[in-house]
Design a protein around this motif. Structure first.
Motif, mmCIF file in Angstrom:
data_model
loop_
_atom_site.group_PDB
_atom_site.id
_atom_site.type_symbol
_atom_site.label_atom_id
_atom_site.label_comp_id
_atom_site.label_asym_id
_atom_site.label_seq_id
_atom_site.Cartn_x
_atom_site.Cartn_y
_atom_site.Cartn_z
ATOM 1 N N GLN A 39 81.678 37.042 18.452
ATOM 2 C CA GLN A 39 80.842 38.157 18.918
ATOM 3 C C GLN A 39 79.351 37.842 18.829
ATOM 4 O O GLN A 39 78.586 38.071 19.760
ATOM 5 N N GLU A 40 78.956 37.321 17.663
ATOM 6 C CA GLU A 40 77.537 37.001 17.460
ATOM 7 C C GLU A 40 77.084 35.925 18.439
ATOM 8 O O GLU A 40 76.006 36.015 19.033
ATOM 9 N N ALA A 41 77.917 34.913 18.623
ATOM 10 C CA ALA A 41 77.578 33.825 19.555
ATOM 11 C C ALA A 41 77.464 34.343 20.984
ATOM 12 O O ALA A 41 76.582 33.938 21.741
ATOM 13 N N ALA A 42 78.351 35.270 21.345
ATOM 14 C CA ALA A 42 78.354 35.821 22.713
ATOM 15 C C ALA A 42 77.069 36.589 22.999
ATOM 16 O O ALA A 42 76.589 36.624 24.134
ATOM 17 N N GLY A 43 76.502 37.193 21.960
ATOM 18 C CA GLY A 43 75.260 37.947 22.148
ATOM 19 C C GLY A 43 74.020 37.069 22.149
ATOM 20 O O GLY A 43 72.944 37.505 22.549
ATOM 21 N N LYS A 44 74.155 35.840 21.712
ATOM 22 C CA LYS A 44 72.994 34.974 21.495
ATOM 23 C C LYS A 44 72.916 33.806 22.470
ATOM 24 O O LYS A 44 71.843 33.475 22.984
ATOM 25 N N TRP A 45 74.061 33.159 22.740
ATOM 26 C CA TRP A 45 73.997 31.831 23.351
ATOM 27 C C TRP A 45 73.971 31.758 24.869
ATOM 28 O O TRP A 45 73.359 30.829 25.414
ATOM 29 N N PRO A 46 74.607 32.678 25.623
ATOM 30 C CA PRO A 46 74.514 32.534 27.085
ATOM 31 C C PRO A 46 73.064 32.454 27.586
ATOM 32 O O PRO A 46 72.732 31.612 28.429
ATOM 33 N N ALA A 47 72.179 33.266 27.031
ATOM 34 C CA ALA A 47 70.770 33.255 27.463
ATOM 35 C C ALA A 47 70.092 31.938 27.075
ATOM 36 O O ALA A 47 69.342 31.350 27.872
ATOM 37 N N PHE A 48 70.370 31.463 25.852
ATOM 38 C CA PHE A 48 69.783 30.182 25.423
ATOM 39 C C PHE A 48 70.307 29.028 26.285
ATOM 40 O O PHE A 48 69.567 28.109 26.637
ATOM 41 N N LYS A 49 71.611 29.079 26.615
ATOM 42 C CA LYS A 49 72.189 28.003 27.436
ATOM 43 C C LYS A 49 71.562 27.962 28.829
ATOM 44 O O LYS A 49 71.448 26.890 29.430
ATOM 45 N N ASP A 50 71.187 29.128 29.319
ATOM 46 C CA ASP A 50 70.510 29.176 30.625
ATOM 47 C C ASP A 50 69.138 28.513 30.566
ATOM 48 O O ASP A 50 68.693 27.899 31.529
ATOM 49 N N ARG A 51 68.483 28.631 29.432
ATOM 50 C CA ARG A 51 67.107 28.128 29.296
ATOM 51 C C ARG A 51 67.032 26.683 28.815
ATOM 52 O O ARG A 51 66.079 25.971 29.136
ATOM 53 N N PHE A 52 67.998 26.274 28.022
ATOM 54 C CA PHE A 52 67.951 24.930 27.422
ATOM 55 C C PHE A 52 69.177 24.137 27.867
ATOM 56 O O PHE A 52 70.305 24.528 27.603
ATOM 57 N N GLU A 53 68.900 23.018 28.519
ATOM 58 C CA GLU A 53 70.000 22.202 29.045
ATOM 59 C C GLU A 53 70.682 21.416 27.935
ATOM 60 O O GLU A 53 70.045 20.990 26.974
ATOM 61 N N GLY A 54 72.002 21.240 28.087
ATOM 62 C CA GLY A 54 72.730 20.338 27.199
ATOM 63 C C GLY A 54 73.113 20.915 25.849
ATOM 64 O O GLY A 54 73.455 20.173 24.927
ATOM 65 N N VAL A 55 73.072 22.244 25.727
ATOM 66 C CA VAL A 55 73.481 22.861 24.451
ATOM 67 C C VAL A 55 74.992 22.701 24.265
ATOM 68 O O VAL A 55 75.767 22.913 25.195
ATOM 69 N N GLU A 56 75.387 22.318 23.051
ATOM 70 C CA GLU A 56 76.807 22.196 22.699
ATOM 71 C C GLU A 56 77.075 23.147 21.534
ATOM 72 O O GLU A 56 76.407 23.076 20.511
ATOM 73 N N LEU A 57 78.040 24.036 21.738
ATOM 74 C CA LEU A 57 78.288 25.098 20.762
ATOM 75 C C LEU A 57 79.617 24.874 20.037
ATOM 76 O O LEU A 57 80.653 24.659 20.673
ATOM 77 N N HIS A 58 79.568 24.934 18.698
ATOM 78 C CA HIS A 58 80.743 24.705 17.855
ATOM 79 C C HIS A 58 81.102 25.990 17.120
ATOM 80 O O HIS A 58 80.233 26.597 16.478
ATOM 81 N N LEU A 59 82.359 26.393 17.191
ATOM 82 C CA LEU A 59 82.840 27.517 16.390
ATOM 83 C C LEU A 59 83.317 26.969 15.048
ATOM 84 O O LEU A 59 84.266 26.195 14.990
ATOM 85 N N ILE A 60 82.647 27.408 13.966
ATOM 86 C CA ILE A 60 82.988 26.872 12.642
ATOM 87 C C ILE A 60 83.527 27.956 11.711
ATOM 88 O O ILE A 60 83.788 27.692 10.536
ATOM 89 N N GLY A 61 83.695 29.175 12.240
ATOM 90 C CA GLY A 61 84.273 30.263 11.451
ATOM 91 C C GLY A 61 85.685 30.551 11.928
ATOM 92 O O GLY A 61 86.113 30.080 12.983
ATOM 93 N N PRO A 62 86.438 31.350 11.149
ATOM 94 C CA PRO A 62 87.827 31.641 11.502
ATOM 95 C C PRO A 62 87.947 32.324 12.858
ATOM 96 O O PRO A 62 87.071 33.106 13.249
ATOM 97 N N LEU A 63 89.015 32.014 13.574
ATOM 98 C CA LEU A 63 89.223 32.553 14.922
ATOM 99 C C LEU A 63 90.475 33.420 14.955
ATOM 100 O O LEU A 63 91.568 32.960 14.626
ATOM 101 N N GLN A 64 90.283 34.684 15.359
ATOM 102 C CA GLN A 64 91.426 35.581 15.553
ATOM 103 C C GLN A 64 92.022 35.305 16.932
ATOM 104 O O GLN A 64 91.292 35.010 17.883
#
Length: 217
Positions: free
Chosen positions: A55-80
């Motif tokens: 949830q937190e990543a969804a609110g933060k990263w799409p906009a950053f990915k649009d602005r900064f090329e080559g972002v790689e995102l890792h999920l390091i917390g538990p996944l439901q």
């Protein structure tokens, strides 16, 4: 400490133990960090980030990915399992595959979506009841179950118990990886990433040492 200092320490430790510095990926753990701190680290050139919550990543990263090329995102917390689809659309790497139900969900969604993030299995090396992760004694069988589902397992991840010597846990994780022909090891955080590099970590997860202390208020 800041990004430049952490990068320097990662490179120095890798060279000290006879490894190429580029064999270690620094994951800047941006969970619970304000956007302006994350943006500052992006401006410095960092492109690999870790988040704990979908949830937190969804609110933060799409906009950053649009602005900064080559972002790689890792999920390091538990996944439901009910967040698996969203996670697979958002993250490039998932470090926390830890049970058959989740593995089956990811395999089904991978077929449906036509793509799959890179996958790591979380191993609960300290066998702590409050912590996620497959138990060390069950790791080999679980790796095989994931492979039987058609999933490519690229790495293993662990979070050692806070009060124990981390190198013992890192050595155990490496042993499991080696006997299962798994190349990547996600281990080591702000306080012990150099120890992890000496034990073969390919991914270190550093948050507060880069961004400053987290504000949970």
């Amino acid at each position: 400490m800041g990004l430049a200092e952490i990068k320097y320490r990662v490179e120095t430790e890798a060279k000290r133990v006879g490894r190429a510095p580029e064999s270690v990926t620094l994951i800047a753990v941006s969970k619970v960090q304000p956007n302006e701190r994350v943006e500052a680290v992006l401006e410095e050139g960092q492109r690999v980030f870790g988040e704990n919550k979908v949830q937190e990543a969804a609110g933060k990263w799409p906009a950053f990915k649009d602005r900064f090329e080559g972002v790689e995102l890792h999920l390091i917390g538990p996944l439901q399992t009910n967040k698996a689809r969203q996670a697979m659309e958002l993250f490039d790497v998932i470090h926390t595959v830890d049970r058959l139900k989740l593995a089956k969900t990811i395999a089904r969604l991978a077929e449906e979506l036509g793509h799959c993030p890179r996958l790591f299995i979380q191993v609960n090396t300290g066998e702590e009841p409050q912590k996620a992760g497959v138990l060390p004694a069950e790791a080999d069988a679980f790796i095989q179950e994931c492979r039987d589902l058609g999933l490519s397992i690229e790495g293993l991840m662990c979070i050692p118990p806070a009060e124990e010597e981390p190198s013992l846990h890192f050595a155990l994780l490496k042993k499991i990886a080696d006997r299962n022909q798994i190349a990547d090891l996600s281990m080591g955080m702000s306080g012990d990433f150099e120890t992890a590099i000496a034990q073969g970590a390919t991914h270190v997860r550093v948050g507060s040492a880069i961004f400053g202390e987290r504000d949970y208020s």
